[in-house]
Write a protein that holds these residues in place. Structure first.
Motif, PDB file in Angstrom:
ATOM      1  N   LYS A  55       0.827  -1.203   0.000  1.00 18.77           N
ATOM      2  CA  LYS A  55       0.000   0.000   0.000  1.00 18.77           C
ATOM      3  C   LYS A  55       0.866   1.260   0.000  1.00 18.77           C
ATOM      4  O   LYS A  55       1.987   1.256   0.521  1.00 18.77           O
ATOM      5  CB  LYS A  55      -0.917   0.022   1.231  1.00 18.77           C
ATOM      6  N   HIS A  67       5.008   2.099   6.857  1.00 19.86           N
ATOM      7  CA  HIS A  67       3.791   2.197   6.063  1.00 19.86           C
ATOM      8  C   HIS A  67       2.627   2.629   6.939  1.00 19.86           C
ATOM      9  O   HIS A  67       2.731   2.653   8.154  1.00 19.86           O
ATOM     10  CB  HIS A  67       3.498   0.888   5.307  1.00 19.86           C
ATOM     11  N   GLU A  68       1.536   2.984   6.307  1.00 26.65           N
ATOM     12  CA  GLU A  68       0.333   3.566   6.918  1.00 26.65           C
ATOM     13  C   GLU A  68       0.562   5.058   7.213  1.00 26.65           C
ATOM     14  O   GLU A  68       1.471   5.432   7.953  1.00 26.65           O
ATOM     15  CB  GLU A  68      -0.107   2.846   8.198  1.00 26.65           C
ATOM     16  N   ILE A  70      -0.796   7.225   9.144  1.00 29.45           N
ATOM     17  CA  ILE A  70      -0.756   7.718  10.521  1.00 29.45           C
ATOM     18  C   ILE A  70       0.544   7.307  11.212  1.00 29.45           C
ATOM     19  O   ILE A  70       1.098   8.064  12.024  1.00 29.45           O
ATOM     20  CB  ILE A  70      -2.019   7.243  11.288  1.00 29.45           C
ATOM     21  N   ALA A  71       1.069   6.136  10.844  1.00 30.10           N
ATOM     22  CA  ALA A  71       2.338   5.701  11.425  1.00 30.10           C
ATOM     23  C   ALA A  71       3.496   6.523  10.862  1.00 30.10           C
ATOM     24  O   ALA A  71       4.473   6.812  11.574  1.00 30.10           O
ATOM     25  CB  ALA A  71       2.557   4.206  11.163  1.00 30.10           C
ATOM     26  N   ARG A  97      -4.752  12.199  18.680  1.00 28.45           N
ATOM     27  CA  ARG A  97      -4.656  10.819  18.177  1.00 28.45           C
ATOM     28  C   ARG A  97      -6.036  10.180  18.041  1.00 28.45           C
ATOM     29  O   ARG A  97      -6.264   9.383  17.126  1.00 28.45           O
ATOM     30  CB  ARG A  97      -3.761   9.997  19.096  1.00 28.45           C
ATOM     31  N   HIS A 104      -8.619   7.698  10.319  1.00 28.44           N
ATOM     32  CA  HIS A 104      -7.815   6.653   9.673  1.00 28.44           C
ATOM     33  C   HIS A 104      -8.640   5.395   9.407  1.00 28.44           C
ATOM     34  O   HIS A 104      -8.552   4.803   8.331  1.00 28.44           O
ATOM     35  CB  HIS A 104      -6.626   6.316  10.570  1.00 28.44           C
ATOM     36  N   ALA A 105      -9.437   5.007  10.387  1.00 29.96           N
ATOM     37  CA  ALA A 105     -10.171   3.738  10.260  1.00 29.96           C
ATOM     38  C   ALA A 105     -11.644   3.935   9.936  1.00 29.96           C
ATOM     39  O   ALA A 105     -12.345   2.953   9.694  1.00 29.96           O
ATOM     40  CB  ALA A 105     -10.045   2.945  11.562  1.00 29.96           C
TER      41      ALA A 105
ATOM     42  N   TRP B  16     -12.744  -4.524  19.024  1.00 28.69           N
ATOM     43  CA  TRP B  16     -12.100  -3.240  19.328  1.00 28.69           C
ATOM     44  C   TRP B  16     -11.895  -3.089  20.828  1.00 28.69           C
ATOM     45  O   TRP B  16     -10.872  -2.595  21.281  1.00 28.69           O
ATOM     46  CB  TRP B  16     -12.956  -2.073  18.835  1.00 28.69           C
ATOM     47  N   GLU B  68     -11.100   5.463  20.147  1.00 31.81           N
ATOM     48  CA  GLU B  68     -10.317   4.679  19.184  1.00 31.81           C
ATOM     49  C   GLU B  68      -9.272   3.834  19.927  1.00 31.81           C
ATOM     50  O   GLU B  68      -8.412   4.355  20.636  1.00 31.81           O
ATOM     51  CB  GLU B  68      -9.621   5.550  18.121  1.00 31.81           C
ATOM     52  N   ILE B  70      -6.540   2.343  19.117  1.00 31.45           N
ATOM     53  CA  ILE B  70      -5.104   2.598  18.951  1.00 31.45           C
ATOM     54  C   ILE B  70      -4.693   3.886  19.661  1.00 31.45           C
ATOM     55  O   ILE B  70      -3.596   3.978  20.225  1.00 31.45           O
ATOM     56  CB  ILE B  70      -4.742   2.608  17.438  1.00 31.45           C
ATOM     57  N   ALA B  71      -5.585   4.863  19.713  1.00 33.62           N
ATOM     58  CA  ALA B  71      -5.288   6.109  20.431  1.00 33.62           C
ATOM     59  C   ALA B  71      -5.284   5.867  21.937  1.00 33.62           C
ATOM     60  O   ALA B  71      -4.492   6.484  22.676  1.00 33.62           O
ATOM     61  CB  ALA B  71      -6.297   7.194  20.059  1.00 33.62           C
ATOM     62  N   ARG B  97       4.079   0.743  15.060  1.00 34.35           N
ATOM     63  CA  ARG B  97       2.931   1.579  14.694  1.00 34.35           C
ATOM     64  C   ARG B  97       2.419   1.268  13.294  1.00 34.35           C
ATOM     65  O   ARG B  97       1.214   1.338  13.043  1.00 34.35           O
ATOM     66  CB  ARG B  97       3.302   3.052  14.818  1.00 34.35           C
ATOM     67  N   SER B  98       3.323   0.949  12.367  1.00 33.34           N
ATOM     68  CA  SER B  98       2.872   0.615  11.008  1.00 33.34           C
ATOM     69  C   SER B  98       1.942  -0.597  11.030  1.00 33.34           C
ATOM     70  O   SER B  98       0.851  -0.562  10.464  1.00 33.34           O
ATOM     71  CB  SER B  98       4.065   0.299  10.102  1.00 33.34           C
ATOM     72  N   VAL B  99       2.367  -1.668  11.673  1.00 36.34           N
ATOM     73  CA  VAL B  99       1.526  -2.867  11.633  1.00 36.34           C
ATOM     74  C   VAL B  99       0.277  -2.685  12.498  1.00 36.34           C
ATOM     75  O   VAL B  99      -0.782  -3.243  12.190  1.00 36.34           O
ATOM     76  CB  VAL B  99       2.304  -4.152  12.005  1.00 36.34           C
ATOM     77  N   ALA B 101      -1.351   0.176  12.838  1.00 33.42           N
ATOM     78  CA  ALA B 101      -2.256   0.988  12.021  1.00 33.42           C
ATOM     79  C   ALA B 101      -2.816   0.176  10.862  1.00 33.42           C
ATOM     80  O   ALA B 101      -3.976   0.350  10.469  1.00 33.42           O
ATOM     81  CB  ALA B 101      -1.524   2.226  11.497  1.00 33.42           C
ATOM     82  N   GLU B 102      -1.999  -0.716  10.317  1.00 36.33           N
ATOM     83  CA  GLU B 102      -2.480  -1.573   9.233  1.00 36.33           C
ATOM     84  C   GLU B 102      -3.655  -2.422   9.712  1.00 36.33           C
ATOM     85  O   GLU B 102      -4.671  -2.573   9.029  1.00 36.33           O
ATOM     86  CB  GLU B 102      -1.334  -2.471   8.744  1.00 36.33           C
ATOM     87  N   HIS B 104      -5.538  -1.591  12.345  1.00 41.60           N
ATOM     88  CA  HIS B 104      -6.617  -0.695  12.766  1.00 41.60           C
ATOM     89  C   HIS B 104      -7.530  -0.334  11.597  1.00 41.60           C
ATOM     90  O   HIS B 104      -8.747  -0.317  11.733  1.00 41.60           O
ATOM     91  CB  HIS B 104      -5.994   0.580  13.342  1.00 41.60           C
ATOM     92  N   ALA B 105      -6.928  -0.039  10.457  1.00 36.85           N
ATOM     93  CA  ALA B 105      -7.729   0.456   9.330  1.00 36.85           C
ATOM     94  C   ALA B 105      -7.953  -0.603   8.255  1.00 36.85           C
ATOM     95  O   ALA B 105      -8.704  -0.359   7.313  1.00 36.85           O
ATOM     96  CB  ALA B 105      -7.037   1.664   8.701  1.00 36.85           C
ATOM     97  N   GLY B 106      -7.321  -1.752   8.384  1.00 34.34           N
ATOM     98  CA  GLY B 106      -7.323  -2.677   7.258  1.00 34.34           C
ATOM     99  C   GLY B 106      -7.970  -4.020   7.534  1.00 34.34           C
ATOM    100  O   GLY B 106      -8.723  -4.187   8.489  1.00 34.34           O
ATOM    101  N   ARG B 137      -1.287 -12.251   4.187  1.00 34.57           N
ATOM    102  CA  ARG B 137      -0.496 -11.091   4.604  1.00 34.57           C
ATOM    103  C   ARG B 137      -0.268 -11.120   6.121  1.00 34.57           C
ATOM    104  O   ARG B 137       0.841 -10.892   6.592  1.00 34.57           O
ATOM    105  CB  ARG B 137      -1.209  -9.791   4.191  1.00 34.57           C
TER     106      ARG B 137
END
Lengths: 219, 218
Positions: A55, A67-68, A70-71, A97, A104-105, B16, B68, B70-71, B97-99, B101-102, B104-106, B137
């Motif tokens: 992505k 990636h992402e 927000i990150a 945040r 974001h989500a 959640w 939220e 993650i917040a 944080r990348s994974v 957030a992935e 969280h939104a994915g 993935r």
């Protein structure tokens, strides 16, 4: 030392890419960019060269890939942006945040039905109830935050922050689909601040000249 | 000083809510919880008493309300959890944080086809192509991270952290539907370690004691 490389999609359509890009440009953080047009035969393979998640956006900074959107913003805040994307005080950081993560989500109907499309001539669209409810949530959120933070600057929490990067693509949708903001004067003022950012003007200029047309984002 | 209040949904169904709850419980942070059963006539109104976003989970800590998952985890890391949810070094923080957030939104298809149902064992539905790709993935992500961090502990990045809180509901989905993990031994061991956490066992016990909600259960 090599500059950080931000891998992005089409400027016309990629709202996720805009979020990370605007932070770099608005704050004047040097970076390189690589644009990969989305939904082309080679798009997926090109993106996977940079990000295993497949992505955009992805930030490559030395051996690290983030990636992402927000990150990437969190990483920038802790490194190149020197704490300029989040304030110091812990409760306000938490609130920024929260609303950033909510964007974001969330708001799936808004994203689906009102896609970012910077080249579209502004014209309204009929909104279903779910999309309308999401736009009202956003407008009331903006309105109340702008009342609370009006003395600190023109952005959502006064000073420019991560939250503004996250909500800028929403502002472009309000523009493109001509949402009526008259009942939300402070939200409208905020919207105008975002749309007037010189960095966004630069992005938009590039976006409108892109040749690729993606029918799924043409409404 | 009052302890923070975590407002959550039904433990059977609220993936959640599980994320910040497991952080608080696993790290031994004192907190109160208020459970609002999902899909009842008064559910939206009860949630809005705490959060204008209308969603659970919500953390109420004195004057502050954080929404939220993650917040909430980021806030806990900076306050009550005293930095035990993110490592100190910036590159690893960024990857966590990348994974997170992935997640969280994915993974929308995993969430839709393998709906959360804690404590039940259900037949695996025919997975759509997009769902299979998301499962792959997740498994290759887990497998890769576990290989890299195996010396640091049993969690995704070695020590327990934010990413584990975010992915625990996925581990429960794989368990509920018996997703085949045999090609990914590191990922399988990771999922088993997550489900064996005493804090998760406590959540699962409470979930199974809740009445089923037909709208959320096959």
């Amino acid at each position: 030392m090599a500059l950080p490389l931000l891998v992005i999609g089409n400027k016309k359509y990629s709202s996720w890419s805009l979020r990370a890009w605007i932070a770099f440009r608005h704050l004047g953080v040097p970076f390189e960019e690589r644009r990969i047009p989305l939904y082309q035969p080679q798009s997926r393979a090109e993106i996977l060269k940079y990000s295993a998640a497949g992505k955009v956006p992805a930030l490559v900074d030395g051996p690290l890939t983030v990636h992402e959107s927000i990150a990437i913003l969190e990483y920038l805040n802790e490194t190149h942006a020197q704490d300029r994307l989040l304030p110091r005080d812990v409760p306000t950081r938490a609130r920024i945040r929260s609303v950033s993560a909510e964007m974001h989500a969330g708001f799936p109907n808004l994203r689906q039905n009102l896609p970012m499309n910077l080249a579209r001539s502004p014209a309204p669209l009929a909104l279903d109830d779910a999309t309308r409810a999401e736009t009202l949530r956003i407008l009331s959120l903006w309105e109340s935050l702008r009342v609370e933070f009006k003395d600190g600057g023109p952005y959502l929490f006064g000073a420019f922050s991560m939250a503004d990067c996250m909500y800028l693509p929403v502002a472009t949708r309000f523009h493109t689909y001509m949402l009526d903001l008259t009942a939300y004067p402070r939200a409208r003022g905020y919207y105008e601040s975002l749309m007037g950012l010189p960095a966004f003007q630069e992005w938009r200029q590039a976006g409108v000249t892109e040749k690729e047309v993606l029918p799924q984002f043409e409404k | 000083m009052p302890v923070p209040l975590l407002v959550i949904g039904s433990k059977r169904y609220s993936s959640w809510s599980l994320r910040p709850w497991i952080a608080l419980k696993h790290l031994g942070i004192p907190f109160q919880e208020r459970l609002i059963p999902l899909r009842q006539a008064d559910t939206p109104a009860r949630i809005r008493e705490y959060s204008p976003a209308g969603k659970v989970p919500v953390l109420v800590d004195g004057d502050l309300t954080v929404h939220e998952s993650i917040a909430i985890l980021e806030y806990l890391n900076e306050t009550h959890a005293r930095e035990r949810l993110l490592p100190r070094d910036a590159p690893t923080r960024a990857r966590v944080r990348s994974v997170s957030a992935e997640m969280h939104a994915g993974f929308a298809n995993v969430r839709r086809q393998l709906t959360i149902n804690i404590g039940r064992k259900l037949a695996l539905p025919a997975l759509e192509e997009a769902t299979r790709a998301e499962v792959q993935r997740i498994l290759s992500l887990w497998e890769g991270l576990r290989a890299e961090h195996k010396g640091g502990g049993p969690f995704l990045f070695g020590a327990f952290g934010m990413a584990d809180c975010m992915f625990l509901p996925v581990a429960t989905r794989f368990h509920t539907y018996g997703v085949d993990l045999s090609g990914h031994p590191g990922a399988r061991a990771y999922g088993e370690a997550m489900l064996a956490l005493p804090a998760f066992q406590e959540w699962q016990g409470a979930a199974m004691a809740e009445p089923q909600i037909p709208l959320l259960d096959p």
